[in-house]
Every structure is written in C-alpha cells, then in structure tokens.
Design an enzyme around this catalytic site. Sequence first.
Site, PDB file in Angstrom:
ATOM      1  N   GLU A   1       3.897  -2.222  -5.954  1.00  0.00           N
ATOM      2  CA  GLU A   1       4.232  -1.559  -7.231  1.00  0.00           C
ATOM      3  C   GLU A   1       5.358  -0.536  -7.062  1.00  0.00           C
ATOM      4  OE1 GLU A   1       0.653  -0.111  -9.180  1.00  0.00           O
ATOM      5  OE2 GLU A   1       0.001  -2.168  -9.601  1.00  0.00           O
TER       6      GLU A   1
ATOM      7  N   GLU B   1      -2.944  -8.537  -8.146  1.00  0.00           N
ATOM      8  CA  GLU B   1      -3.969  -7.598  -8.631  1.00  0.00           C
ATOM      9  C   GLU B   1      -4.297  -7.988 -10.064  1.00  0.00           C
ATOM     10  OE1 GLU B   1      -3.501  -3.353  -8.063  1.00  0.00           O
ATOM     11  OE2 GLU B   1      -2.335  -3.691  -6.231  1.00  0.00           O
TER      12      GLU B   1
HETATM   13  O1  AHR Z   1      -6.262  -1.396  -7.527  1.00  0.00           O
HETATM   14  C1  AHR Z   1      -6.081  -0.051  -7.814  1.00  0.00           C
HETATM   15  C2  AHR Z   1      -4.611   0.317  -7.903  1.00  0.00           C
HETATM   16  O2  AHR Z   1      -4.046  -0.311  -9.021  1.00  0.00           O
HETATM   17  C3  AHR Z   1      -3.741  -0.132  -6.775  1.00  0.00           C
HETATM   18  O3  AHR Z   1      -3.762   0.756  -5.703  1.00  0.00           O
HETATM   19  C4  AHR Z   1      -2.390  -0.201  -7.380  1.00  0.00           C
HETATM   20  O4  AHR Z   1      -1.559  -1.163  -6.778  1.00  0.00           O
HETATM   21  C5  AHR Z   1      -2.663  -0.499  -8.840  1.00  0.00           C
HETATM   22  O5  AHR Z   1      -1.974   0.337  -9.681  1.00  0.00           O
END
Ligand code: AHR
Length: 498
Positions: free
Chosen positions: A172, A291
């Site tokens: 990110e 994610e």
């Molecule tokens: O999964 C929790 C957080 O969400 C992670 O660390 C990040 O990559 C995302 O914003």
Amino acid sequence: MRASIRLDTDHHAGEIDRRLFSGFLEHLGRAVYEGVYDPGSPLSDADGFRTDVLDALRRLQMPYVRYPGGNFVSNYDWRDGIGPREKRPARPDFAWKSIEPNTFGVDEFVRWCRKLGAEPMLAVNLGTLGASEAAGLVEYCNLAPGTYWADRRRENGSAEPYGVNLWCLGNEMDGPWQAGHVPAGEYAMRAQQAARLMKGLGPSIELVLCGSSNRRMPTYLEWDRVCLEYCWDDVEYISAHSYSRNLDDDTPSFLAEGIRIDRVLDDYAGLLAYVRGVKKSGKRVHVSFDEWNVWYKDRHGDGRWARAPHLLEEVYNLEDALVCAQYLNSFLRHADTVKVACLAQIVNVIAPVLTRPDGVLIQSNYYPSLLYAEHARGLALVPVVDCPVYAAGGSGEAPTLDVAASHDPEAGRACVFIVNRSPADEAEVSVSFADRRAARVSGVDVLTGDDPKAANSWERPDVVAPAAGSARVDDQGGVRVRVPSLGLAVVRMELARR
Ligand code: AHR
C-alpha cells in the site's frame, strides 16, 4: 421469487487459479503472537505453533500465505527476526504502535507454512528499506549455501533453500499512512530497482507491484497506471485491496457489495488492457487481490506500545459471510484477470479464527472460504442469471442473486455458488446447461439464518455454520434448488452429455 441460471461448459472465464484461496498473516495485534505462535501454550507443538490454529486453517486449503504485512512491513527489517532468539532485538512497530519482540521471523514463518501445507508469499519493505535489503531476503530464502545470506540461513537450521516464488514489492505504498509513502513515480522507481535485483538472483520468481489501497483513494487507478507503465516488464501482478463496510447499518445495501467488487476488477481489467496496448506488449499482467475481507467494526489500531495487544478483533456475522461469498464469486467471474487473492487476515486480527488459551472459535466468514476452496475446481463458467431486483437501500436496486459457477471437465462435475441477497424472499432457482444435463446432485451446503447480525460466540459457537440443503434434477436435466433469503447455497452436480 423465481430465478434461472443458464450455463454452457464452453463459455468460461478461464481456469480457476487455486491461489485465489490464499490467506494473509501480519505482525499485528495477536495474529502472530498468541495466534500462530504461542510457545507457552499446552496447545502448541515443539516449535511453539498452536496446533488447533493449524488444524482450523489447514481445512481452508490455503495454497499461499502472505507475510509479514501489511502496514507492518514498511518499517520492518527482516534481519531482526533471524538467528538465536535471545539475540534478536525488540523493536517499536510504527504501523500499529506495538512492541515487536522478533521471536517469530522468516524462518519460523516458512516452517509454519510447511506444517500448514502452504507456500510463503513474502512482502519486502520498500518504505524504509530498499532494493538491497529486498535482494538480501531473496538471497537468504532462495540461494544455495555459499553466499553470505544463504550461509546465515544454513546456520539458522536450513541448508535447503526455501524456494519462495511469490513476492510483494512493498505494501500500500500509495497510502499516506504507510511508512515511506512516496508519489507513484518514485515508488515505481524503487519497485523497479528492487525487482531487477531480486529477479537477478532468481529469474523465476513472480512479483506483485503495489496497486491502490482501495477505490476511495484520490489517486485510484492513476497511481496504478503510472506504476504499471514504468514497471510493466518487471512484474507479473498488480495488487488490489478491499475491505467492505456496513457503516450506515444498511443491510440491503451492504448485501449488494458484489457489484462494487466486480467494478474494482473491471477497472483493473480495463487498465491492464490499456497499459498492455500502450506498451504494445504481448505480456499479460494479472491482479493479486492480496487483501480482502469485511472490516469496519473494530478499527482500533493503536497498540499503546504493548506486546501482542488486542487489535482489530472483528466479530463476523451472517451478512459479513454473505459479502465474503460475493468476493469469491467475483474472483471466479473474473478468473481471467485475478490469479491470487488473500483473505485478510487469518487469525485473531480481522480473521475467521479467534484464539483463547483453551481453544479456537470459528467465525462466520470462515465458511465461504471453506466451501469455495473445497468445491470451486476447474474452469470458471460465465453464468447468465435471470432474477428479480430488490430494494438495496442506499445502493438503489440490485439483482437479488449473486452467482458464480465452476466446471471440472476431467471429473465431469460442476458447482454453482448462489448468494440470495434478499432479506425476505426465498429464491426458487433453476440451473440448466446448454450442452449438458445434470445426472445427479452430489451435495448442497447452505449458509443462512434469520438474523443478518447473527454471529458465533464462545458460548454459542455454531450459530452461523453451513447445513446440508437439498436440490433435485428436473425432467429437462436441469437442477432445482431453493435458496433461502440471506443465504448462500453451494450446489454440486455430476454432468452427462446431452
Ligand atoms: O490488514 C490490515 C491492514 O489493512 C494492512 O496492514 C494494510 O495493508 C491494510 O490497510
């Protein structure tokens, strides 16, 4: 309500990549410590790994687990987590304001993955570290003894290289919250430098470029375009992340989430085609949706400088599970675009499995992953769905059903995944194939309940769990199934030629 789903085994979106059923483990809260690794626990094995957690996760058949972050990785030095434990430094973790003891590092993670039956997917720090440290980690993991870092790995217990073949170029990096966040052009340069050194040590490794953190980012897609144009020849994937939220407590609208997930994947399919065209390239780059989950109830991410603080211990309910099923449906419908996807996360932190000293609790969002990993095999069929719309609150009107289907030509089996978003109406669904007939229904699982907020708890652990459903073959060789309101039905059948 009546609905029909028409399928043709020749009309598909491509092979279903097993990596769509992967997971994500971050050094965050109680995910690693107390979740995966708990050396003092009577439930842990000789390596300190919780065996009940391993057993629960093994059933999800995750081919890959992404590690060690997440936001954590952008200020993490992997070298702190290797060698004799008593010499490893405790460090402050910038992302979650916690203390990282470093008693679990890359060697422990790979060992844990082997016990789980998963491959490691490692992220490198491109926030506060750079290409040299990233290449050092590739050397540590993948080179045969005879170089500095490979020899350290051998001293630490493994002469055999780990063979890690999937790597994330940071995490990110478009987000201002990320340690070392920079504008797209600068990240692209960092990523390319790292990619070239990393692939210089192992040309067969595959790399994931950081895409946008979510669709709400002001730089959404533009960030991705800049990075892809610069790094096109160096990477195999661009990442997408998404966490769904029911902030207004508008269940009908929340249940239409699949539409938004489809849009994200359509956006990426369009962008990837565009950059490929601009580059006049014969190469394909795919999406790593590394994610995804529901996450909005517990956003408390300040660990107050504790070790293994309770953070992001989200409780999942029925409506959340139905949204998770729609993520998986969308991945199947876009099987040609998305090749890797990681449920974020896997234990204690926004997770399907919670731990206590005396055992584990399985949350509602465990079950979609379980059912899809088990039954989505072969090719992802393109369903033609005819169903009524429903009043989806803030989302306007939405189709009542969200559907995906798979076909395993070798086994002669198909599976249809149907989410009924309607809060009130059962759906009477007919499934038919243009070129096949159903010979037999081999099983039906249904995940449903009366209350969208119903959730499992330590006191009542089975409130939301799949139950056997029923379906029948009709006179035309189709299948009839009733899908309850607020329900997911997973319908398996054996096929014969017409
Ligand atoms: O999964 C929790 C957080 O969400 C992670 O660390 C990040 O990559 C995302 O914003």
